[in-house]
Design a protein around this motif. Structure first.
Motif, PDB file in Angstrom:
ATOM      1  N   CYS A  77      55.966  19.345  28.109  1.00 39.30           N
ATOM      2  CA  CYS A  77      55.040  20.157  27.441  1.00 39.30           C
ATOM      3  C   CYS A  77      53.825  19.231  26.985  1.00 39.30           C
ATOM      4  O   CYS A  77      53.823  18.150  26.818  1.00 39.30           O
ATOM      5  CB  CYS A  77      55.648  20.511  26.097  1.00 39.30           C
ATOM      6  SG  CYS A  77      54.357  20.977  24.797  1.00 39.30           S
ATOM      7  N   LYS A 111      51.587  19.139  24.973  1.00 39.89           N
ATOM      8  CA  LYS A 111      51.318  18.802  23.612  1.00 39.89           C
ATOM      9  C   LYS A 111      52.402  17.869  22.892  1.00 39.89           C
ATOM     10  O   LYS A 111      51.763  16.969  22.305  1.00 39.89           O
ATOM     11  CB  LYS A 111      51.491  20.335  22.690  1.00 39.89           C
ATOM     12  CG  LYS A 111      50.409  21.277  22.634  1.00 39.89           C
ATOM     13  CD  LYS A 111      50.605  22.366  21.620  1.00 39.89           C
ATOM     14  CE  LYS A 111      49.323  23.267  21.842  1.00 39.89           C
ATOM     15  NZ  LYS A 111      49.735  24.627  20.909  1.00 39.89           N
ATOM     16  N   CYS A 112      53.360  18.050  23.498  1.00 40.15           N
ATOM     17  CA  CYS A 112      54.581  17.004  23.030  1.00 40.15           C
ATOM     18  C   CYS A 112      54.113  15.594  23.360  1.00 40.15           C
ATOM     19  O   CYS A 112      54.150  14.636  23.296  1.00 40.15           O
ATOM     20  CB  CYS A 112      55.931  17.582  23.416  1.00 40.15           C
ATOM     21  SG  CYS A 112      56.699  18.843  22.622  1.00 40.15           S
ATOM     22  N   CYS A 168      58.289  23.200  19.470  1.00 40.31           N
ATOM     23  CA  CYS A 168      57.291  22.257  20.025  1.00 40.31           C
ATOM     24  C   CYS A 168      56.961  21.154  19.299  1.00 40.31           C
ATOM     25  O   CYS A 168      56.553  21.351  17.988  1.00 40.31           O
ATOM     26  CB  CYS A 168      56.227  22.860  20.598  1.00 40.31           C
ATOM     27  SG  CYS A 168      54.846  22.027  21.051  1.00 40.31           S
ATOM     28  N   ALA A 169      57.230  19.908  19.551  1.00 41.75           N
ATOM     29  CA  ALA A 169      57.181  18.817  18.371  1.00 41.75           C
ATOM     30  C   ALA A 169      55.667  18.108  18.434  1.00 41.75           C
ATOM     31  O   ALA A 169      55.403  17.446  17.771  1.00 41.75           O
ATOM     32  CB  ALA A 169      58.223  17.570  19.055  1.00 41.75           C
ATOM     33  N   GLY A 170      54.829  18.764  19.359  1.00 43.50           N
ATOM     34  CA  GLY A 170      53.457  18.435  19.430  1.00 43.50           C
ATOM     35  C   GLY A 170      52.298  19.463  18.610  1.00 43.50           C
ATOM     36  O   GLY A 170      51.429  19.142  18.459  1.00 43.50           O
TER      37      GLY A 170
END
Ligand SMILES: [Zn+2]
Length: 476
Positions: free
Chosen positions: A44, A46-47, A3-5
Motif C-alpha cells: 500500500c 499510503k502505508c 490501512c495504517a497510512g
C-alpha cells in the motif's frame, strides 16, 4: 486489514474504542493485535508513505511493517490511557516495540511473556500448550466431540508453572496472572463448552492459588472426585476421563522391556486384558507395573461400586528395535522433544496429531538416530513414519538412509531413498517408508531422515526450513 497510512483509520480506531469504553467499565481493554498479516501494508502506497514519514526501519529482527503495527497499537494505547484505561493485547503486540504501559497476554508459548516481563511490562500467561481449553482432552478423538485439534489432558494443565525460571524476582512480579482460553467455534452448545472447561478449570485454579512445592496431582485428583459431586448437583456437563484408567508407558533400555503403569482417580480397582478383549469384573486385577516383551493390545477399566468406567485402549507394537536405546546426533525442536530418542522405539505409534508426544519434531535439523540393538541381530528392513501437516509447516522427509555398524562408529550404508519436494495437493497424512536390503548381521543401525530445508514456492513459508515429524522406527 485497516490501512495504517490513512488518518481516517486512526479516527475510526478512536471511535470504536470510545464506544467500547462506554459499554464496558473494565480497567483493561483488550485490543487483540494478533495474527495481523503485513502483506497489504507492504504493497500500500499510503502505508509505505507513513513508514517513511515516521522513519520506521527494519532492525533488531523486526520489519518496518511490524514497527508500523507498533505505531498503530501505541496510538490505540495512548487513546485508551487518555480515557483512563489500560491496554492489553496478544503477544504479537511485542513485535516492533511494545506500547508504553501495555499488558501482554502470552499465548504462543511463554516466550512473549518472558520478553515482556524483562521489559517491565505486566503479563498474563495463557500459553496454548497448557491453557487452551478448546484442545482435545483425550487421544481417543473418535469418542470426543469434534475440536480444533491439539491435546491437553488434565494432568498437563495441572503441571503448568506460570513463573518462568528465566525471570529474576523483580521481573517475575510482572507476571500478574494466568488465564485459560476457550475459543468456541467448534462448540455449538453451552453444554459442550462446559464439557471442555470442566474439570480443567479446577486444575487451573490450583495452578493459580497453590505454591508450586505444594502441588500434588494425586492429591488433586482424589479431591476432585469429591468435588465433581458438586458438578453433578449443579447439573454441569463435565469430562470424566479422570475416572478412566490412565496408561503410562516406559521403556527399560537395559532389559529391552516395555513397562506399563496404570492409575485412576481415588485408586479404584483396575482390571485389564492384553489381547484386545473387553475387560470385565473377572479380568486380571492390576497390582503393579506390567512388563511386556512382545506386542500387546491393552484394554483397561476402573471398577467403582460394581460400575465399570470407559475402557482405555493402548496398543504396543514390538519389533527388533523396541525398547532399544537411541542416540540422536542432531537436536529436536525444544517443544517436540518428549522422551528424546526413546520416543522412536517405545512401542507407541504416532497418530494424526503431531503434538501428542508420540512424534519427534525437527526444525532446521534432521533425524540422525543410532539405535543400539544390544546384540548382533539379523536385519533386512527398516521402516519409519512421517507426519505431514502442511498448514503447520510440517513437511515430509527429502531423503531417508539406513546404515549399519558393528562398533557404533564406522557405518556402512545399506539402503537409501530420496523423496520429491512436497506438492500443494499432497494430502496431510501419515506416510510409512520401508527400506529393505540383503540380510545382514549388525548391532547398530543408523537411520537418517533429511528434512525439507527450503519450503517450496507455493507455500506461505517459502524458502524457510520446514518441520519434520518422525516416529517409531521399526527394524525387522
Ligand atoms: Zn495502507
Amino acid at each position: 486489514m485497516l490501512c495504517a497510512g490513512n488518518d481516517k483509520t486512526l479516527t475510526f480506531i478512536d471511535n470504536v474504542l470510545k464506544e467500547i469504553t462506554q459499554l464496558f467499565p473494565s480497567k483493561y481493554i483488550h485490543v487483540g493485535g494478533d495474527e495481523c498479516p503485513k502483506t497489504q501494508w507492504q504493497k500500500c502506497p499510503k502505508c509505505q508513505a507513513r513508514i517513511k514519514s515516521l522513519n520506521l526501519e527494519a532492525k533488531d529482527g523486526h520489519s518496518a511493517e511490524e514497527r508500523l503495527q507498533s505505531y498503530i497499537i501505541t496510538h490505540a494505547s495512548n487513546y485508551l490511557k487518555s480515557l483512563g484505561r489500560n491496554t492489553i493485547g496478544w503477544d504479537e503486540i511485542l513485535e516492533g516495540g511494545l506500547a508504553e504501559g501495555a499488558t501482554v497476554m502470552s499465548w504462543r508459548g511463554e516466550s512473549g511473556g518472558i520478553a515482556a516481563a524483562k521489559q517491565h511490562h505486566d503479563v498474563v500467561m495463557t500459553p496454548n500448550s497448557y491453557l487452551y481449553f478448546d484442545y482435545y482432552q483425550s487421544l481417543d478423538k473418535a469418542n470426543e466431540p469434534l475440536a480444533i485439534g491439539g491435546y491437553l489432558p488434565l494432568e498437563t494443565v495441572y503441571s503448568y508453572e506460570p513463573m518462568p525460571k528465566e525471570l529474576t524476582a523483580d521481573e517475575a512480579r510482572h507476571i500478574i496472572g494466568v488465564q485459560a482460553n476457550i475459543w468456541t467455534e467448534y462448540m455449538p452448545t453451552f453444554k459442550q463448552m462446559q464439557y471442555m472447561a470442566l474439570p480443567r478449570l479446577a486444575a487451573l485454579s490450583e495452578v493459580q492459588w497453590s505454591q508450586p512445592a505444594l502441588k500434588d496431582y494425586n492429591s488433586f485428583t482424589n479431591r476432585l472426585t469429591e468435588f465433581t459431586h458438586l458438578y453433578d448437583r449443579l447439573g454441569y456437563n463435565y469430562a470424566k476421563h479422570l475416572y478412566n484408567v490412565a496408561i503410562h508407558v516406559d521403556s527399560d533400555n537395559k532389559w529391552r522391556e516395555i513397562l506399563i503403569h496404570m492409575t485412576t482417580a481415588g485408586n479404584a480397582e483396575i482390571r485389564y486384558t492384553l489381547d484386545g478383549t473387553e475387560p470385565t469384573a473377572n479380568s486380571t486385577l492390576y497390582t503393579g507395573a506390567i512388563v511386556l516383551q512382545k506386542s500387546a493390545k491393552i484394554r483397561a477399566a476402573a471398577f467403582r461400586n460394581g460400575k465399570r468406567s470407559s475402557v482405555t485402549s493402548q496398543d504396543i507394537s514390538f519389533n527388533k528395535a523396541t525398547a532399544c536405546p537411541v542416540e540422536l546426533l542432531q537436536p529436536t525442536h525444544k517443544n517436540y522433544t518428549y522422551k528424546g530418542g526413546a520416543t522412536l522405539t517405545d512401542g507407541l505409534l504416532g497418530d494424526k496429531g503431531f503434538g501428542t508426544g508420540r512424534w519427534l519434531g525437527f526444525s532446521g535439523n534432521d533425524l540422525e538416530a543410532i539405535i543400539d540393538l544390544k546384540q548382533n541381530t539379523d536385519v533386512s528392513s527398516v521402516s519409519l513414519n512421517t507426519c505431514v501437516d502442511k498448514g503447520s509447516w510440517i513437511f515430509d522427509a527429502r531423503n531417508i538412509e539406513v546404515s549399519v555398524s558393528a562398533d557404533g562408529k564406522s557405518f556402512t550404508k545399506v539402503a537409501s531413498k530420496s523423496l520429491p519436494a512436497l506438492e500443494e495437493q499432497t494430502p496431510d497424512n501419515i506416510y510409512t517408508y520401508e527400506l529393505t536390503f540383503p540380510q545382514t548381521t549388525t548391532r547398530y543401525v543408523k537411520v537418517t531422515a533429511t528434512s525439507e530445508h527450503n519450503i517450496p514456492e507455493w507455500h506461505g513459508g517459502k524458502g524457510k526450513p520446514a518441520f519434520l515429524f518422525v516416529d517409531e522406527i521399526s527394524v525387522k
